[in-house]
Motif scaffolding. Structure first.
Motif, short mmCIF file in Angstrom:
data_model
loop_
_atom_site.label_atom_id
_atom_site.label_comp_id
_atom_site.label_asym_id
_atom_site.label_seq_id
_atom_site.Cartn_x
_atom_site.Cartn_y
_atom_site.Cartn_z
N PHE A 85 -52.37 54.48 -30.13
CA PHE A 85 -51.06 54.27 -30.75
C PHE A 85 -50.51 55.63 -31.23
O PHE A 85 -49.36 55.98 -31.00
N ALA A 86 -51.40 56.39 -31.88
CA ALA A 86 -51.01 57.68 -32.44
C ALA A 86 -50.57 58.66 -31.36
O ALA A 86 -49.69 59.50 -31.55
N GLN A 87 -51.20 58.54 -30.21
CA GLN A 87 -50.91 59.46 -29.12
C GLN A 87 -49.42 59.47 -28.77
O GLN A 87 -48.85 60.50 -28.45
N ILE A 88 -48.82 58.29 -28.83
CA ILE A 88 -47.39 58.21 -28.50
C ILE A 88 -46.51 58.44 -29.74
O ILE A 88 -45.43 59.02 -29.65
N ILE A 89 -47.01 57.99 -30.90
CA ILE A 89 -46.22 58.12 -32.14
C ILE A 89 -46.08 59.59 -32.57
O ILE A 89 -45.07 60.00 -33.14
N LYS A 90 -47.12 60.34 -32.32
CA LYS A 90 -47.21 61.75 -32.76
C LYS A 90 -45.92 62.53 -32.47
O LYS A 90 -45.46 62.58 -31.33
N GLY A 91 -45.36 63.11 -33.54
CA GLY A 91 -44.16 63.92 -33.37
C GLY A 91 -42.89 63.10 -33.17
O GLY A 91 -41.82 63.65 -32.92
N ARG A 92 -43.00 61.77 -33.27
CA ARG A 92 -41.81 60.93 -33.12
C ARG A 92 -41.64 60.08 -34.37
O ARG A 92 -42.48 60.13 -35.27
N ARG A 93 -40.59 59.27 -34.42
CA ARG A 93 -40.36 58.43 -35.59
C ARG A 93 -40.15 56.97 -35.22
O ARG A 93 -39.66 56.66 -34.14
N LYS A 94 -40.52 56.10 -36.13
CA LYS A 94 -40.31 54.67 -35.93
C LYS A 94 -38.81 54.39 -35.83
O LYS A 94 -38.03 54.95 -36.58
N ALA A 95 -38.43 53.51 -34.91
CA ALA A 95 -37.02 53.12 -34.80
C ALA A 95 -36.59 52.36 -36.05
O ALA A 95 -37.38 51.58 -36.59
N GLU A 96 -35.36 52.57 -36.46
CA GLU A 96 -34.86 51.94 -37.70
C GLU A 96 -34.94 50.42 -37.66
O GLU A 96 -35.25 49.77 -38.65
N ASN A 97 -34.64 49.83 -36.49
CA ASN A 97 -34.56 48.36 -36.41
C ASN A 97 -35.92 47.67 -36.33
O ASN A 97 -36.00 46.45 -36.28
N VAL A 98 -36.99 48.46 -36.33
CA VAL A 98 -38.31 47.86 -36.14
C VAL A 98 -39.08 47.77 -37.47
O VAL A 98 -39.15 48.72 -38.22
N THR A 99 -39.65 46.58 -37.72
CA THR A 99 -40.61 46.43 -38.81
C THR A 99 -41.99 46.46 -38.18
O THR A 99 -42.25 45.70 -37.25
N ALA A 100 -42.82 47.38 -38.64
CA ALA A 100 -44.13 47.50 -38.01
C ALA A 100 -45.23 47.03 -38.96
O ALA A 100 -45.20 47.32 -40.15
N LEU A 101 -46.17 46.28 -38.40
CA LEU A 101 -47.35 45.87 -39.15
C LEU A 101 -48.54 46.54 -38.49
O LEU A 101 -48.88 46.23 -37.35
N ILE A 102 -49.14 47.48 -39.22
CA ILE A 102 -50.29 48.19 -38.66
C ILE A 102 -51.51 47.77 -39.46
O ILE A 102 -51.61 48.08 -40.65
N VAL A 103 -52.39 47.02 -38.82
CA VAL A 103 -53.47 46.38 -39.56
C VAL A 103 -54.83 46.69 -38.94
O VAL A 103 -55.17 46.16 -37.88
N PRO A 104 -55.62 47.55 -39.58
CA PRO A 104 -56.95 47.87 -39.05
C PRO A 104 -57.82 46.62 -38.96
O PRO A 104 -57.67 45.70 -39.76
N GLY A 105 -58.74 46.63 -37.99
CA GLY A 105 -59.61 45.48 -37.80
C GLY A 105 -60.70 45.36 -38.85
O GLY A 105 -61.30 44.29 -39.01
#
Ligand code: SF4
Lengths: 474, 200
Positions: A358-378
């Protein structure tokens, strides 16, 4: 003919007794329990006034019903709190080890079993949860059971089971960039349907399977149930043994080398016969996404929704009802379709490798405004590792918040629900109607595709965000 | 585990002509927080039975007073998804004693048999015929004879033999319970533990 499949070898050596014209009495090496499917089983023991037969072989965790924020505070929802408290009481009363809320070893049952070294090759493992199939990645017979069977295991360490048939799925060839283990299993399910392996226990073989890490293998085995299979397994090999050797400890094993030597025998004989054989080419798999309300309704992310569910015949009412629920039409393209939520987590994709991807793509970018993200470790362990590797910080800088471990939005028993009519790109395993909340619309995908959707706010092809070298295997 | 006896059942049916009805539809996860087996029937098919605002959805079959009975007739791949036994408890608690389909998910089938709910597999052709018949005439009755393993549509006389594991059949006919059986062979289980054969 003495040739046997791996499945048969493990099964046969765990049969205590075969009932004529009936099921086998199968001995269970490891039993995992959680708060939701165990209380009625413990009630049964109380009614009979009998103890737990082998408390040391059962392990408990609280995962399904717990909040993913403020876990140090009392659980607000009274029914959830009651279930979690009942689990603690029952574990204490019967002498069962519990990794409860706030325990450093707490987490989703299928994530903690392997990472704590309780899941080992050659075992029989059951749990009152269908994704118990996850543990098959270590070369075990692992499957989900109902609460009556949980009671059987607690009372006698055995269950009655008819022996399933055996299927082998072979995946050879080279995987393309951006194609993960999640895409592999979603591809297979889309080919054989949500009931294509009902009645079977599946062994996954082939070079593309061998090339996967243990985390990737767990993702594959995890979703075996989504094609109806009783479970799935992969023969242990050097990857398995390396994973086990790196664990800080393995309960009950003193001489790991000796055990590894024994486990090397765990494979199907070369001339073993399966009831059904399927073969796929890894190179034909692209990143996948689901468009309907069962995991069989999946396609390549850049494809269009099929016009009908069965080759050329008119689309059935079930198929149209499903598309209607999703707000889609036959023939539609999904790339570019706006989304509202992203969920990364669950026992399918809630392990450290998934968060790295997930981080590989997120790195250096930002979450889109319209998105609510739930990031939940196992698990707690995954949560700690994310902090240690700087992933939590990286997510934060990209506009994401990391929650505390649990099943969360995978089944939405807690407050992590996707609202009515909203679209969620989810790394979990089920896109059933209402699975993530009443009226929620789930699009199953890999962590890479979830990341691409999180930064664009639309269904997006993860390959567009990766360089040639960034091919990852998860 | 409850001990339920089953022998002969004659009843009208409730049709549910959809495929892949999964356990999340049968009983949504948010209703799984109870710690007993009772009361789940109130939330059977919850999100189909009630509108988002909590009113009865008059389009859904369980809310149609013409249809009732102890037999649920459903499309293929019924009960797929989670292992939650709550799905079976909800169907049983609502008042159904048998479910008829052309195909069941494995875990659902096992759970049903463990709780006295009889899953009956019939051919897709007969299933379609039965669904049509019930929809045309909600008074359509079926007869299930477990001892003889015969399923009959009474108005047409269509009669087929259905399969059931002989051990499970015996348990249902006599109201026996797997745990009693397992407890009775505890000695054998202990000796298995003592001589555990290595996986070869
Ligand atoms: S994460 Fe989802 S699938 Fe996995 S155990 Fe939890 S609820 Fe079940």
């Amino acid at each position: 003919m003495n040739s046997k499949t791996l499945f048969d070898k493990i099964w046969d050596s765990h049969v205590v007794k075969s009932i004529e014209d009936g099921p086998d009495v199968l001995y269970i090496d490891r039993h995992y329990i959680h708060e939701v499917t165990s209380p009625q089983a413990f009630n049964g023991l109380k009614e009979r006034s009998i103890p737990v037969f082998r408390p040391g072989k059962t392990l408990a965790t609280a995962d399904h019903n717990i909040p993913t924020r403020n876990q140090h505070l009392q659980i607000k929802d009274q029914l959830s709190r009651n279930q979690v408290e009942r689990l603690s009481e029952n574990c204490q009363k019967y002498g069962i080890e519990l990794f409860g809320l706030n325990d450093p070893k707490n987490g989703i049952v299928h994530v903690i079993g392997p990472e704590l070294g309780y899941t080992l090759p050659g075992m029989t493992i059951v749990c009152g949860d269908s994704h118990t199939s996850t543990h098959g990645a270590f070369g075990t017979i692992a499957f989900g059971i109902g609460t009556s069977e949980v009671e059987m295991v607690l009372a006698t360490q055995c269950i009655l089971q008819p022996k399933p048939k055996r299927m082998r799925i072979t995946l050879d060839g080279k995987l393309h960039k951006g194609v993960t283990s999640k895409d592999i299993i979603m591809f297979i399910i889309s080919r054989i349907s949500a009931s294509g392996a009902t009645g079977y226990f599946v062994e996954y073989c082939g070079s593309a399977i061998r090339s996967l890490s243990m985390e990737g293998r767990m993702t594959i085995c995890n979703m075996s149930i989504e094609m109806g299979a009783r479970g799935g397994l992969i023969a242990p090999d050097e990857t398995t043994f390396e994973y086990l050797k790196k664990l800080p400890s393995i309960p009950g094993i003193d001489d790991l080398e000796a055990s590894v030597n024994k486990w090397k025998n765990l494979h199907s004989d070369t001339d073993a016969v399966f009831d059904k054989e399927l073969k796929f080419d890894a190179a034909s798999i692209k990143p996948m996404i689901t468009y309907g309300t069962n995991p069989g309704m999946g396609m390549a992310i850049d494809d269009t929704i099929p016009l009908s569910d069965d080759n050329g015949n008119k689309a059935s009412s079930s198929f149209l009802k499903s598309l209607d629920y999703m707000g889609f039409k036959p023939g539609m393209k999904l790339l570019g379709h706006p989304i509202d939520y992203v969920f990364i987590g669950s026992c399918t994709n809630g392990r450290i490798e998934d968060f790295r991807a997930f981080a590989q793509i997120i790195k250096g970018r930002r979450k889109a405004e319209n998105v609510t993200a739930l990031i939940v470790p196992g698990s707690k362990k995954v949560e700690d590792q994310m902090v240690a590797e700087g992933l939590t910080e990286l997510y934060k800088n990209a506009g994401f918040e990391v929650r505390q471990p649990g099943c969360s939005s995978c089944l939405a028993m807690n407050e992590d629900k996707i609202p009515l009519g909203k679209y969620a790109v989810s790394t979990s395993n089920r896109n059933f109607e209402g699975r993530q909340g009443p009226g929620a619309r789930t699009l199953l995908a890999s962590p890479l595709s979830a990341a691409a959707a999180a930064i664009t706010g639309k269904i997006s092809d993860p390959r567009d965000f990766m360089t040639e070298e960034e091919k990852v295997k998860i | 585990m409850p001990k339920v006896k089953f022998d002969i059942l004659e009843s009208t049916c409730v049709p549910l002509p959809f495929e892949n009805v999964d356990t999340d539809q049968i009983i949504p996860a948010r209703f799984l927080s109870a710690t007993s087996r009772q009361g789940f029937g109130d939330n059977l098919f919850r999100d189909w039975r009630y509108t988002k605002s909590g009113e009865k959805n008059t389009d859904f079959i369980l809310n149609d007073p013409h249809f009732n009975g102890k037999v649920l007739v459903a499309g293929k791949n019924f009960g797929s998804g989670s292992s939650r036994e709550h799905a079976v408890w909800a169907i049983f608690d609502y008042g159904f004693r048998a479910v008829v389909s052309s195909f069941f998910a494995d875990i659902f089938m096992g759970n049903a048999l463990n709780n006295g709910l009889l899953p009956i597999v019939i051919s897709e052709v007969l299933l379609k015929k039965l669904l049509d018949l019930i929809q045309k005439d909600p008074g359509t009755k079926v007869k299930i004879d477990l001892e003889k393993q015969i399923f009959t549509i009474l108005s047409t006389g269509d009669s087929v033999k259905f399969n059931i594991n002989p051990y499970k059949k015996e348990c249902l006919l006599k109201g026996l319970d797997d745990i009693d059986f397992l407890l009775s062979i505890k000695g054998l289980i202990t000796s298995y533990e003592n001589n555990k054969i290595q996986v070869k």
